[in-house]
Design an enzyme around this catalytic site. Sequence first.
Site, PDB file in Angstrom:
ATOM      1  N   ASP A   1       1.754   3.987   2.856  1.00  0.00           N
ATOM      2  CA  ASP A   1       0.707   4.816   2.264  1.00  0.00           C
ATOM      3  C   ASP A   1       1.291   5.971   1.448  1.00  0.00           C
ATOM      4  O   ASP A   1       1.553   5.816   0.247  1.00  0.00           O
ATOM      5  CB  ASP A   1      -0.241   5.323   3.353  1.00  0.00           C
ATOM      6  CG  ASP A   1      -1.619   5.698   2.834  1.00  0.00           C
ATOM      7  OD1 ASP A   1      -1.844   5.604   1.623  1.00  0.00           O
ATOM      8  OD2 ASP A   1      -2.472   6.089   3.658  1.00  0.00           O
ATOM      9  N   ASP A   2       1.512   7.120   2.070  1.00  0.00           N
ATOM     10  CA  ASP A   2       2.073   8.312   1.421  1.00  0.00           C
ATOM     11  C   ASP A   2       3.225   8.816   2.291  1.00  0.00           C
ATOM     12  O   ASP A   2       3.076   9.795   3.031  1.00  0.00           O
ATOM     13  CB  ASP A   2       1.004   9.398   1.273  1.00  0.00           C
ATOM     14  CG  ASP A   2      -0.169   8.941   0.419  1.00  0.00           C
ATOM     15  OD1 ASP A   2      -0.081   9.056  -0.808  1.00  0.00           O
ATOM     16  OD2 ASP A   2      -1.156   8.444   1.000  1.00  0.00           O
TER      17      ASP A   2
ATOM     18  N   HIS B   1       1.307   4.827  -2.383  1.00  0.00           N
ATOM     19  CA  HIS B   1       0.940   5.702  -3.496  1.00  0.00           C
ATOM     20  C   HIS B   1       2.212   6.403  -3.960  1.00  0.00           C
ATOM     21  O   HIS B   1       2.806   7.176  -3.202  1.00  0.00           O
ATOM     22  CB  HIS B   1      -0.095   6.730  -3.047  1.00  0.00           C
ATOM     23  CG  HIS B   1      -1.360   6.106  -2.550  1.00  0.00           C
ATOM     24  ND1 HIS B   1      -2.394   5.778  -3.388  1.00  0.00           N
ATOM     25  CD2 HIS B   1      -1.747   5.724  -1.298  1.00  0.00           C
ATOM     26  CE1 HIS B   1      -3.375   5.234  -2.683  1.00  0.00           C
ATOM     27  NE2 HIS B   1      -2.996   5.182  -1.408  1.00  0.00           N
TER      28      HIS B   1
ATOM     29  N   HIS C   1       0.861  -1.190   0.000  1.00  0.00           N
ATOM     30  CA  HIS C   1       0.000   0.000   0.000  1.00  0.00           C
ATOM     31  C   HIS C   1       0.890   1.231   0.000  1.00  0.00           C
ATOM     32  O   HIS C   1       1.238   1.775   1.046  1.00  0.00           O
ATOM     33  CB  HIS C   1      -0.922  -0.022   1.221  1.00  0.00           C
ATOM     34  CG  HIS C   1      -1.970   1.051   1.225  1.00  0.00           C
ATOM     35  ND1 HIS C   1      -3.155   0.920   1.907  1.00  0.00           N
ATOM     36  CD2 HIS C   1      -2.016   2.276   0.651  1.00  0.00           C
ATOM     37  CE1 HIS C   1      -3.885   2.015   1.756  1.00  0.00           C
ATOM     38  NE2 HIS C   1      -3.188   2.867   1.004  1.00  0.00           N
TER      39      HIS C   1
ATOM     40  N   HIS D   1      -9.593   0.993  -1.379  1.00  0.00           N
ATOM     41  CA  HIS D   1      -9.603   1.619  -0.061  1.00  0.00           C
ATOM     42  C   HIS D   1     -11.029   1.520   0.489  1.00  0.00           C
ATOM     43  O   HIS D   1     -11.988   1.920  -0.171  1.00  0.00           O
ATOM     44  CB  HIS D   1      -9.223   3.099  -0.174  1.00  0.00           C
ATOM     45  CG  HIS D   1      -7.768   3.346  -0.442  1.00  0.00           C
ATOM     46  ND1 HIS D   1      -7.079   2.714  -1.443  1.00  0.00           N
ATOM     47  CD2 HIS D   1      -6.880   4.183   0.166  1.00  0.00           C
ATOM     48  CE1 HIS D   1      -5.821   3.149  -1.449  1.00  0.00           C
ATOM     49  NE2 HIS D   1      -5.680   4.033  -0.475  1.00  0.00           N
TER      50      HIS D   1
ATOM     51  N   GLU E   1     -11.468   3.294   5.919  1.00  0.00           N
ATOM     52  CA  GLU E   1     -10.493   4.209   6.529  1.00  0.00           C
ATOM     53  C   GLU E   1     -11.277   5.305   7.232  1.00  0.00           C
ATOM     54  O   GLU E   1     -11.376   5.339   8.446  1.00  0.00           O
ATOM     55  CB  GLU E   1      -9.556   4.789   5.470  1.00  0.00           C
ATOM     56  CG  GLU E   1      -8.526   5.764   6.046  1.00  0.00           C
ATOM     57  CD  GLU E   1      -7.705   6.469   4.975  1.00  0.00           C
ATOM     58  OE1 GLU E   1      -6.651   7.032   5.344  1.00  0.00           O
ATOM     59  OE2 GLU E   1      -8.106   6.484   3.793  1.00  0.00           O
TER      60      GLU E   1
END
Length: 337
Positions: free
Chosen positions: A278-279, A19, A17, A197, A200
């Site tokens: 994630d980011d 991005h 996961h 997703h 969340e």
Amino acid sequence: MTDLDSFIARLPKAELHLHIEGSLEPELMFALAKRNGVSIPYTSVEDVRAAYAFSNLQDFLDIYYAGASVLVTEADFHDLAMAYFDRAAADGVIHAEIMFDPQTHTDRGVAFDTVIRGLLSAMAGAETKHGMTCALIMCFLRHLSEQAAFETLAMAEPWLGTIAAVGLDSSEVGHPPSKFARVYAAARAKGLKLVAHAGEEGPPEYVHEALDLLHVDRIDHGNRALEDPVLVERLAREGMTLTVCPLSNLKLCVVGDLADHPIDRMLAQGLKATVNSDDPAYFGGYVADNYRAIAAARGLSQDVLATLARNSFTGSFLPPETIARHLASIDAYLAGS
């Protein structure tokens, strides 16, 4: 570096996961803005970092899309992804399934082919430089229309042999998975794996929809599934992998404190949780940082950390024989540590 830090850094792991646009560090953002003559609303790296005080997902997305505007050429996407692969390799990542958001770029005039050529060249570079295997997950922006997602799937047609899966990201609340059921069916018919997703910021019902209407192979995040005991039992029974992102959860206020994070509760209830970043440029840490943070906050043992790493391989889209080889590498690592 403590013994636990060293253990985590060297523990073989996959990241499921991530991005790629969310790995754009402020230094690279400024360099690309200068290279491409793009104006950004910040005067310094410090200004950018100061803007990373998010209170929710939408606050983050606003700066995320502004930052992506500096990505223009094939070289930009190559440099972005290669910087991530270098960081991931240092964190013990030997397989990465990276998400990209083509609509973020095609909607501002950057060709789909430009984006994917740059990413694929970096993936080849990661294999040569680090021995890392990689896969691409093409995400649809859920705040845009179903028709826009279908148009993106059509753009991807010449490249489907290089794309492992489709995903669903961006603003979750108000954009349920059901909105994209038909485009997911089309992607599935083309042989693509499916992730989304769900759970969340959105309610457990979004996880139900991702399972029942999108027929996903993996759930991204999934935290709020814990509010529904029947759903938890189903996810455990079906062996559904959850790609959990602890520092993201903290930064976006999904949890108020990592000490309250449910990662070990997920494992205790039979869920196939994994740890991901994630980011990372926006949320303060790459994958090993996430392992370290959650291990410290929850007092996780090396055995639990190894379980999370195993889940990252069994939840991947790698072939079974490759997964078995990676699981054996974790066993060998534990035997020698």
